[in-house]
Design a protein around this motif. Structure first.
Motif, short mmCIF file in Angstrom:
data_model
loop_
_atom_site.label_atom_id
_atom_site.label_comp_id
_atom_site.label_asym_id
_atom_site.label_seq_id
_atom_site.Cartn_x
_atom_site.Cartn_y
_atom_site.Cartn_z
N ILE A 1 47.29 54.10 97.55
CA ILE A 1 46.11 55.02 98.32
C ILE A 1 45.56 54.16 99.64
CG2 ILE A 1 43.85 55.56 97.90
CD1 ILE A 1 44.13 55.47 94.89
N TYR A 2 45.63 55.16 100.43
CA TYR A 2 44.97 54.69 101.91
C TYR A 2 43.64 55.27 102.15
CZ TYR A 2 50.00 53.73 102.56
OH TYR A 2 51.43 53.33 102.40
N VAL A 3 42.74 54.55 102.59
CA VAL A 3 41.28 54.88 102.87
C VAL A 3 40.88 54.43 104.03
CG1 VAL A 3 38.85 54.73 101.92
CG2 VAL A 3 40.74 54.69 100.25
N THR A 4 40.40 55.54 105.08
CA THR A 4 40.05 55.43 106.20
C THR A 4 38.64 54.99 106.19
OG1 THR A 4 39.47 57.41 107.03
CG2 THR A 4 41.58 56.98 107.23
N LEU A 5 38.02 54.25 107.17
CA LEU A 5 36.25 53.95 107.06
C LEU A 5 36.27 54.09 108.49
CD1 LEU A 5 36.55 50.77 104.74
CD2 LEU A 5 35.42 53.15 104.11
N ASP A 6 35.31 55.16 108.78
CA ASP A 6 34.64 55.31 110.15
C ASP A 6 33.67 53.99 110.40
OD1 ASP A 6 34.95 57.42 111.77
OD2 ASP A 6 33.07 58.29 111.50
N THR A 7 34.01 53.10 111.40
CA THR A 7 33.38 52.26 111.41
C THR A 7 32.71 51.93 113.04
OG1 THR A 7 35.03 50.92 110.04
CG2 THR A 7 33.63 49.29 111.40
N HIS A 8 31.42 52.07 112.97
CA HIS A 8 30.77 52.20 114.55
C HIS A 8 29.80 51.20 114.96
CE1 HIS A 8 32.94 56.10 114.51
NE2 HIS A 8 32.02 56.57 113.67
N ARG A 9 29.49 50.93 115.96
CA ARG A 9 28.34 50.24 116.58
C ARG A 9 27.13 51.29 116.82
NH1 ARG A 9 29.16 45.44 119.76
NH2 ARG A 9 27.80 46.48 121.44
N TYR A 10 25.76 50.71 117.02
CA TYR A 10 24.71 51.68 117.48
C TYR A 10 25.08 52.21 118.62
CZ TYR A 10 22.99 47.85 120.53
OH TYR A 10 22.92 47.39 121.62
N ASP A 11 25.62 51.39 119.75
CA ASP A 11 25.83 51.82 121.06
C ASP A 11 27.26 52.57 121.48
OD1 ASP A 11 27.28 49.57 120.66
OD2 ASP A 11 26.66 48.48 122.45
N SER A 12 28.03 53.16 120.40
CA SER A 12 29.27 54.08 120.67
C SER A 12 28.67 55.19 121.65
CB SER A 12 29.43 54.45 119.31
OG SER A 12 29.89 53.12 118.38
N ILE A 13 29.61 55.82 122.08
CA ILE A 13 29.32 56.63 123.25
C ILE A 13 28.89 58.06 122.73
CG2 ILE A 13 31.65 57.51 123.17
CD1 ILE A 13 31.54 57.46 126.39
N PHE A 14 29.28 58.03 121.37
CA PHE A 14 28.48 59.60 120.76
C PHE A 14 27.46 59.34 120.07
CE2 PHE A 14 32.05 57.09 118.32
CZ PHE A 14 31.27 56.79 117.37
N HIS A 15 26.55 58.16 120.45
CA HIS A 15 25.46 58.20 119.67
C HIS A 15 24.22 58.20 120.76
CE1 HIS A 15 26.91 55.57 116.01
NE2 HIS A 15 26.86 56.77 115.80
N PRO A 16 22.94 58.54 120.08
CA PRO A 16 21.96 59.04 120.85
C PRO A 16 21.42 58.36 122.13
CG PRO A 16 21.49 59.64 118.68
CD PRO A 16 22.82 58.74 118.64
N ILE A 17 21.60 56.91 121.73
CA ILE A 17 21.11 55.84 122.62
C ILE A 17 21.69 55.73 124.11
CG2 ILE A 17 22.38 53.81 122.07
CD1 ILE A 17 19.55 52.24 122.14
N MET A 18 22.93 56.49 123.91
CA MET A 18 23.91 56.40 125.22
C MET A 18 23.53 57.38 126.37
SD MET A 18 25.85 53.69 124.72
CE MET A 18 27.22 53.80 125.49
N TRP A 19 22.55 58.17 126.04
CA TRP A 19 22.41 59.49 126.80
C TRP A 19 21.11 59.76 126.90
CZ3 TRP A 19 26.63 61.08 129.41
CH2 TRP A 19 28.07 60.77 128.92
N LYS A 20 20.44 60.23 128.25
CA LYS A 20 19.04 60.59 128.25
C LYS A 20 19.04 62.29 128.62
CE LYS A 20 16.82 56.28 128.68
NZ LYS A 20 15.88 55.28 129.43
N ASP A 21 18.04 62.90 128.52
CA ASP A 21 17.74 64.32 129.13
C ASP A 21 17.13 64.11 130.51
OD1 ASP A 21 14.99 63.96 128.49
OD2 ASP A 21 15.13 65.08 126.76
N SER A 22 16.88 65.08 131.15
CA SER A 22 16.43 65.10 132.77
C SER A 22 14.92 64.51 132.48
CB SER A 22 16.38 66.58 132.78
OG SER A 22 15.57 67.60 132.35
N SER A 23 14.11 64.59 131.40
CA SER A 23 12.78 63.87 131.42
C SER A 23 13.05 62.53 130.90
CB SER A 23 12.14 64.61 130.38
OG SER A 23 11.88 65.97 130.72
N GLY A 24 14.26 61.70 130.91
CA GLY A 24 14.08 60.39 130.51
C GLY A 24 14.12 59.99 128.97
N ASN A 25 14.25 61.10 128.04
CA ASN A 25 14.01 61.00 126.53
C ASN A 25 15.73 60.90 126.22
OD1 ASN A 25 11.41 61.57 126.45
ND2 ASN A 25 11.77 63.62 126.71
N ILE A 26 15.58 60.01 125.26
CA ILE A 26 17.18 60.05 124.44
C ILE A 26 17.40 61.24 123.81
CG2 ILE A 26 18.31 58.81 122.34
CD1 ILE A 26 16.63 56.46 122.83
#
Length: 299
Positions: free
Chosen positions: A89-114
């Motif tokens: 049996i092989y099990v994959t585990l998604d394993t991330h940091r909070y500052d991954s490129i697909f997490h909210p903290i990495m991007w803001k909108d035009s008003s400066g909001n996450i």
């Protein structure tokens, strides 16, 4: 299972997806030692994609998938009922940091909001200042450019999920019970495959990242050679339209010139659920089946 060890001694289905596990690990170890067919050579290698609590727990999971409870229940029963047939049996585990490129903290909108989860990031939005890179402008823009140039899907911002070593990162606990039983009963180790540790690229499929970086070049995918050493490769997990699909697709592309290997792949369609449109998702699997000869089945 040749050894008549009650299913309910290993798994309590009422607790699938829950934080609490009412079954004692030591009891599972003792039961597994009683299994009487340890040396059976099976015909199945099983790949379970991202069966983690963040995708399973309907109440607290960061990215819970509708249908995941039933998927996990079927996967657990499949292992129990096919103990003699399953070699590894092989099990994959998604394993991330909070500052991954697909997490909210990495991007803001035009008003400066996450930006909120499920925002789609496109090059046009960045050029129009609708979306602003919040960490490393050049790196982030180049990443979005690379996705567009290679024809990949746009970057999606996901809720913070599967953060390394958090509770949501763990394998669902009733499945974990069955995996522990399998390991001891069969005297083999379940192979755990960590994916997504590179913060600067998404990694849906288990073989390669969406955009190759210097770090992702070092990713160990040697298991891809081992898993084909069985008559059948069964695949299941979450989510059907993202990580499961991309893993199957990448495996087929890896063995593009080896139809004998791709024809071994059996996707357990009722043991994975889609986040998006299920009909569109299944059409993509049908296309893979037509091209590579993979089998789509219910168990």
């Amino acid at each position: 299972m040749s050894s008549k060890i009650p299913y309910e001694s290993i798994v309590n289905e009422d607790y699938i997806g829950k934080e609490i596990n009412p079954i004692n690990q030591q009891d599972i170890c003792k039961l597994a030692a009683q299994y009487d067919n340890k040396n059976s050579i099976g015909d199945i290698n099983l790949l379970i994609v991202d069966p983690q609590r963040d995708f399973i727990d309907a109440e607290k999971g960061a990215l819970a998938v509708n249908g995941a409870y039933d998927d996990i229940k079927r996967i657990i029963k499949f292992i129990y009922n096919n103990m003699d047939r399953i070699s590894n049996i092989y099990v994959t585990l998604d394993t991330h940091r909070y500052d991954s490129i697909f997490h909210p903290i990495m991007w803001k909108d035009s008003s400066g909001n996450i930006v909120p989860p499920f925002t789609e990031i496109t090059l046009e939005k960045i050029e129009n200042n609708e979306i602003i890179p919040a960490y490393n402008k050049d790196m982030q823009i180049n990443y979005v450019k690379a996705l567009k140039e290679q024809g990949s899907q746009n970057l999606i911002i996901w809720p913070y999920h599967c953060l390394n070593s958090t509770d949501g990162w763990l394998i669902e606990k009733q499945l974990s019970n069955m995996l522990l039983f399998f390991e001891i009963a069969k005297r083999v180790s379940v192979i755990k495959i960590l994916k997504g540790e590179d913060s600067y690229t998404e990694m849906y499929g288990v073989i390669r990242a969406e955009v190759i970086t210097e770090s992702s070049k070092k990713y160990d995918n040697s298991w891809v050679y081992d898993i084909r050493n069985a008559e059948n490769i069964y695949v299941c997990g979450e989510a059907k339209d993202y990580c499961v699909y991309e893993s199957v697709k990448q495996f087929c592309e890896f063995y593009n010139n080896d139809r004998n290997t791709t024809e071994k792949v059996n996707v357990m369609m009722n043991c994975c659920s889609a986040i998006g449109d299920n009909n569109a998702c299944e059409q993509k699997y049908n296309e893979l089946s037509n091209i590579y000869g993979i089998k789509l089945l219910n168990v």
